[in-house]
Design a protein around this motif. Sequence first.
Motif, PDB file in Angstrom:
ATOM      1  N   SER A   1      49.045 -13.433  36.225  1.00  0.00           N
ATOM      2  CA  SER A   1      48.280 -12.375  36.898  1.00  0.00           C
ATOM      3  C   SER A   1      47.419 -11.577  35.912  1.00  0.00           C
ATOM      4  O   SER A   1      46.602 -10.765  36.325  1.00  0.00           O
ATOM      5  N   GLY A   2      47.612 -11.807  34.608  1.00  0.00           N
ATOM      6  CA  GLY A   2      46.855 -11.068  33.602  1.00  0.00           C
ATOM      7  C   GLY A   2      47.455  -9.718  33.268  1.00  0.00           C
ATOM      8  O   GLY A   2      46.817  -8.884  32.642  1.00  0.00           O
ATOM      9  N   ARG A   3      48.713  -9.508  33.633  1.00  0.00           N
ATOM     10  CA  ARG A   3      49.381  -8.243  33.326  1.00  0.00           C
ATOM     11  C   ARG A   3      49.885  -8.280  31.895  1.00  0.00           C
ATOM     12  O   ARG A   3      50.536  -9.225  31.473  1.00  0.00           O
ATOM     13  N   ILE A   4      49.566  -7.228  31.137  1.00  0.00           N
ATOM     14  CA  ILE A   4      50.033  -7.135  29.751  1.00  0.00           C
ATOM     15  C   ILE A   4      50.976  -5.955  29.596  1.00  0.00           C
ATOM     16  O   ILE A   4      50.951  -5.006  30.381  1.00  0.00           O
TER      17      ILE A   4
ATOM     18  N   VAL B   1      43.444 -16.903  35.984  1.00  0.00           N
ATOM     19  CA  VAL B   1      44.546 -17.735  35.493  1.00  0.00           C
ATOM     20  C   VAL B   1      44.043 -18.642  34.369  1.00  0.00           C
ATOM     21  O   VAL B   1      44.740 -18.826  33.362  1.00  0.00           O
ATOM     22  N   ASP B   2      42.844 -19.174  34.522  1.00  0.00           N
ATOM     23  CA  ASP B   2      42.284 -20.024  33.462  1.00  0.00           C
ATOM     24  C   ASP B   2      42.117 -19.251  32.153  1.00  0.00           C
ATOM     25  O   ASP B   2      42.410 -19.784  31.073  1.00  0.00           O
ATOM     26  N   GLN B   3      41.658 -18.013  32.239  1.00  0.00           N
ATOM     27  CA  GLN B   3      41.497 -17.198  31.028  1.00  0.00           C
ATOM     28  C   GLN B   3      42.856 -16.889  30.395  1.00  0.00           C
ATOM     29  O   GLN B   3      43.001 -16.933  29.165  1.00  0.00           O
ATOM     30  N   VAL B   4      43.845 -16.601  31.226  1.00  0.00           N
ATOM     31  CA  VAL B   4      45.201 -16.343  30.720  1.00  0.00           C
ATOM     32  C   VAL B   4      45.734 -17.587  30.009  1.00  0.00           C
ATOM     33  O   VAL B   4      46.320 -17.493  28.924  1.00  0.00           O
TER      34      VAL B   4
ATOM     35  N   ALA C   1      37.935 -11.173  24.275  1.00  0.00           N
ATOM     36  CA  ALA C   1      36.469 -11.263  24.302  1.00  0.00           C
ATOM     37  C   ALA C   1      36.016 -12.720  24.289  1.00  0.00           C
ATOM     38  O   ALA C   1      35.065 -13.087  24.975  1.00  0.00           O
ATOM     39  N   ALA C   2      36.718 -13.560  23.542  1.00  0.00           N
ATOM     40  CA  ALA C   2      36.326 -14.966  23.436  1.00  0.00           C
ATOM     41  C   ALA C   2      36.529 -15.721  24.749  1.00  0.00           C
ATOM     42  O   ALA C   2      35.743 -16.603  25.067  1.00  0.00           O
ATOM     43  N   VAL C   3      37.564 -15.372  25.508  1.00  0.00           N
ATOM     44  CA  VAL C   3      37.803 -16.097  26.767  1.00  0.00           C
ATOM     45  C   VAL C   3      37.011 -15.514  27.926  1.00  0.00           C
ATOM     46  O   VAL C   3      36.881 -16.158  28.962  1.00  0.00           O
ATOM     47  N   LEU C   4      36.469 -14.325  27.760  1.00  0.00           N
ATOM     48  CA  LEU C   4      35.637 -13.765  28.824  1.00  0.00           C
ATOM     49  C   LEU C   4      34.299 -14.460  28.778  1.00  0.00           C
ATOM     50  O   LEU C   4      33.496 -14.520  29.522  1.00  0.00           O
TER      51      LEU C   4
END
Length: 109
Positions: free
Chosen positions: A85-88, A68-71, A106-109
């Motif tokens: 949920s990270g669904r695209i 959720v933080d990355q989203v 890539a930057a948020v991973l």
Amino acid sequence: AHGPGVVDIILHDEELRARWVGEVGGMRDRINGLRQVLAEKFRDAGVERDFSFMERQSGMFSFMGLSVDQVHRLRDEYSIYMVDSGRINVASLNAGNIDYFVESVAAVL
């Protein structure tokens, strides 16, 4: 009430049905191609997480496996919107935005 009537007309007319099958096939091929390109671009970008699962899936949507933080970072820092949920929606990607999407993820991973 009109939807089923339209479907009935299309499916029972040989020419219309052939056009519909062709259009659905074109969309399927486009989405499957996007899935392949997306996985390749993540690999090419040096992303350590394995996104090859996207190539094996089908359909318009895919769960990215993001927190959720990355989203929220994607939304707040990169203006990329998806559900928590990270669904695209894979079909929303195209040649004009896929590189930005990959770089942002890539930057948020």
